[in-house]
Design an enzyme around this catalytic site. Structure first.
Site, mmCIF file in Angstrom:
data_model
loop_
_atom_site.group_PDB
_atom_site.id
_atom_site.type_symbol
_atom_site.label_atom_id
_atom_site.label_comp_id
_atom_site.label_asym_id
_atom_site.label_seq_id
_atom_site.Cartn_x
_atom_site.Cartn_y
_atom_site.Cartn_z
ATOM 1 C CB ILE A 129 -43.145 -39.971 64.727
ATOM 2 C CG1 ILE A 129 -43.269 -41.577 64.663
ATOM 3 C CG2 ILE A 129 -43.323 -39.591 66.244
ATOM 4 C CD1 ILE A 129 -41.847 -42.212 65.207
ATOM 5 C CD GLU A 165 -43.811 -31.587 58.071
ATOM 6 O OE1 GLU A 165 -43.398 -30.931 57.171
ATOM 7 O OE2 GLU A 165 -44.976 -32.087 58.365
ATOM 8 N N GLY A 166 -40.198 -31.776 61.523
ATOM 9 C CA GLY A 166 -39.484 -30.545 62.187
ATOM 10 C C GLY A 166 -38.684 -29.909 61.079
ATOM 11 N N GLY A 167 -37.940 -28.915 61.508
ATOM 12 C CA GLY A 167 -37.068 -28.238 60.510
ATOM 13 C C GLY A 167 -36.287 -28.887 59.522
ATOM 14 C CG MET A 168 -32.959 -30.258 61.199
ATOM 15 S SD MET A 168 -31.913 -29.081 60.226
ATOM 16 C CE MET A 168 -30.399 -30.066 59.940
ATOM 17 C CB VAL A 172 -39.429 -38.357 62.691
ATOM 18 C CG1 VAL A 172 -39.093 -39.439 63.360
ATOM 19 C CG2 VAL A 172 -38.423 -37.272 62.759
ATOM 20 C CE LYS A 187 -35.170 -35.587 62.337
ATOM 21 N NZ LYS A 187 -34.539 -34.608 63.403
ATOM 22 C CG ASP A 214 -34.584 -27.040 69.170
ATOM 23 O OD1 ASP A 214 -34.735 -26.194 69.650
ATOM 24 O OD2 ASP A 214 -35.164 -27.724 68.163
#
Length: 433
Positions: free
Chosen positions: A177, A179-182, A185, A200, A294
């Protein structure tokens, strides 16, 4: 090689990267992955392009995938994870002519060993003579590049030679779905409860850092205690060996960011509907001592029935301000255009979420951000509250909305609106036309 073949695309991507034409190299590597999702060379080539385009997070994810598909790339991936964030990642790919050529050769139908230099030379010739200027090949490449990341990137796979993951044995992965800093997903299906979920997976650079791993899990446990109809709920926090996962509610819909991108700007009535849900979520979270940190349109989801959900509380933090004190942290987390001035200095307090609410409201009504430019210039503008009031550009906008935004964007958090409830009350009292 046939037009659009995986070895041809990978050879050209390798050559383009060596010529520092990273955008075109990325296109061809993405097309190779689209044609053959198990192409380790495609992921390495795309990682090389992402390194040149200064997209470190995506580079690490592609190197991880390449290492899963072909163990000979694991050493390169582990070296990338160990590199400090300000290091020159281009050094990782000094040997890529050999690595990429070898992998491309392995993907070709012929199984006999071939020298590596013809592949590098062929790539340079393809670039020089413009083989890919052929409309058919270029059209096919563009089609794959234009797909959403979920269509190009594959679901996580077990490391070759490793036992099957106990965690992924319980879930069926449908697609990536975001992609982020953590973390990354995925949409997945819970086989036991027979329902769609979002999963995640913690990023490897966090997993390999004990302190960051504990912070990730502690903050996830904090968020898992939040149960509210306007907050995406975390179902479980699971550890599987060195990996950690969050399993949470799957929401089918669009983000406020996507809606703004599509419509340009929104009228006041639908904005009120969205912000009712957002303010309700924040008021509840703040009452539990949790600050989001955020909040932005990309983290506000509107489902197919119009219900509003705030998501990605994954960077939320327990605020220690019950007695008027505020957390000071060495880790500044958030998205700069939406961050309050004190948040950029590492101060965690609920008024930072109110500031982000003001930025989100401004963007939803105008399609633009109040503070732009370089990070330094934007911070100076925030501290001086220098932005263009919406009433100057949007005819018929009630003055009460500009006053609300002005109060939310006060540089001094003590002068700011102090609660999400108060924010929505002022917004709701503004006439729609």
């Amino acid at each position: 090689m046939a037009p659009g073949s995986v070895p041809l695309l990978n050879t050209r991507a390798m050559a383009l990267n060596r010529l520092r034409d990273f955008s075109e190299g990325f296109r061809d590597a993405a097309a190779a992955i689209g044609l053959q999702p198990q192409s380790a060379a495609g992921y390495v080539n795309r990682a090389h392009s992402e390194s040149g385009l200064d997209r470190r997070g995506e580079m690490l994810e592609d190197l991880r995938r390449a290492a899963e598909l072909d163990p000979k790339f694991r050493e390169k991936y582990e070296a990338a994870v160990r590199l400090p964030e300000d290091s020159d990642t281009a050094l990782l790919f000094d040997d890529l002519v050999g690595a990429g050529g070898a992998a491309a050769a392995a993907e070709a139908p012929a199984r006999r060993s071939l020298p590596l230099w013809p592949f590098a030379l062929a790539g340079l010739l393809l670039v020089g003579f413009g083989v890919f200027s052929s409309p058919g090949i270029r059209e096919r490449t563009t089609q794959f590049f234009s797909r959403a990341p979920a269509d190009v990137r594959s679901a996580p796979a077990a490391e070759p030679g490793a036992p099957p993951s106990a965690f992924w044995g319980r879930y069926e992965v449908r697609r990536e779905i975001a992609e982020g800093g953590m973390g990354v997903v995925y949409e997945a299906f819970d086989r036991g409860l027979e329902r769609r979920v979002a999963v995640k997976k913690m990023r490897d650079e966090i997993r390999l850092n004990r302190r960051e791993r504990e912070r990730f899990l502690n903050e996830a446990r904090t968020v898992a205690k939040l149960h509210h109809p306007n907050i995406v709920e975390i179902y479980s926090i699971e550890e599987d060996g060195d990996d950690a996962y969050l399993v949470f509610e799957y929401v089918e819909g669009r983000t406020l960011h996507e809606i703004i991108q599509e419509q340009g700007r929104l009228s006041l009535a639908p904005v009120k509907h969205v912000f009712l849900g957002v303010c309700s979520a924040l008021e509840y979270a703040h009452g539990q001592g949790v600050v989001h940190r955020d909040l932005k349109p990309a983290n506000i989801m509107v489902d197919k029935n119009g219900a509003v959900k705030v998501m990605d509380f994954g960077v939320a933090r327990q605020a220690a301000d019950a007695a008027g004190n505020h957390n000071q942290t060495n880790t500044v987390i958030g998205t700069l255009p939406y961050m309050a001035p004190e948040q950029e200095e590492g101060v965690v307090r609920r008024e930072a979420d109110i500031y982000a609410l003001g930025v989100c409201l401004y963007e939803a009504l105008s399609g633009d951000l109040p503070f732009k430019g370089s990070p330094g210039a934007a911070l100076l503008s925030k501290r001086d509250a220098k932005y263009a009031p919406l009433g100057r550009s949007i005819g018929g906008l009630p003055e009460a909305v500009d006053r609300l935004i002005g109060r939310a964007l006060q540089p001094d958090p003590e002068q700011r609106i102090h609660s999400a409830r108060e924010f929505f009350q002022e917004l709701d009292h503004a006439p729609n036309s």
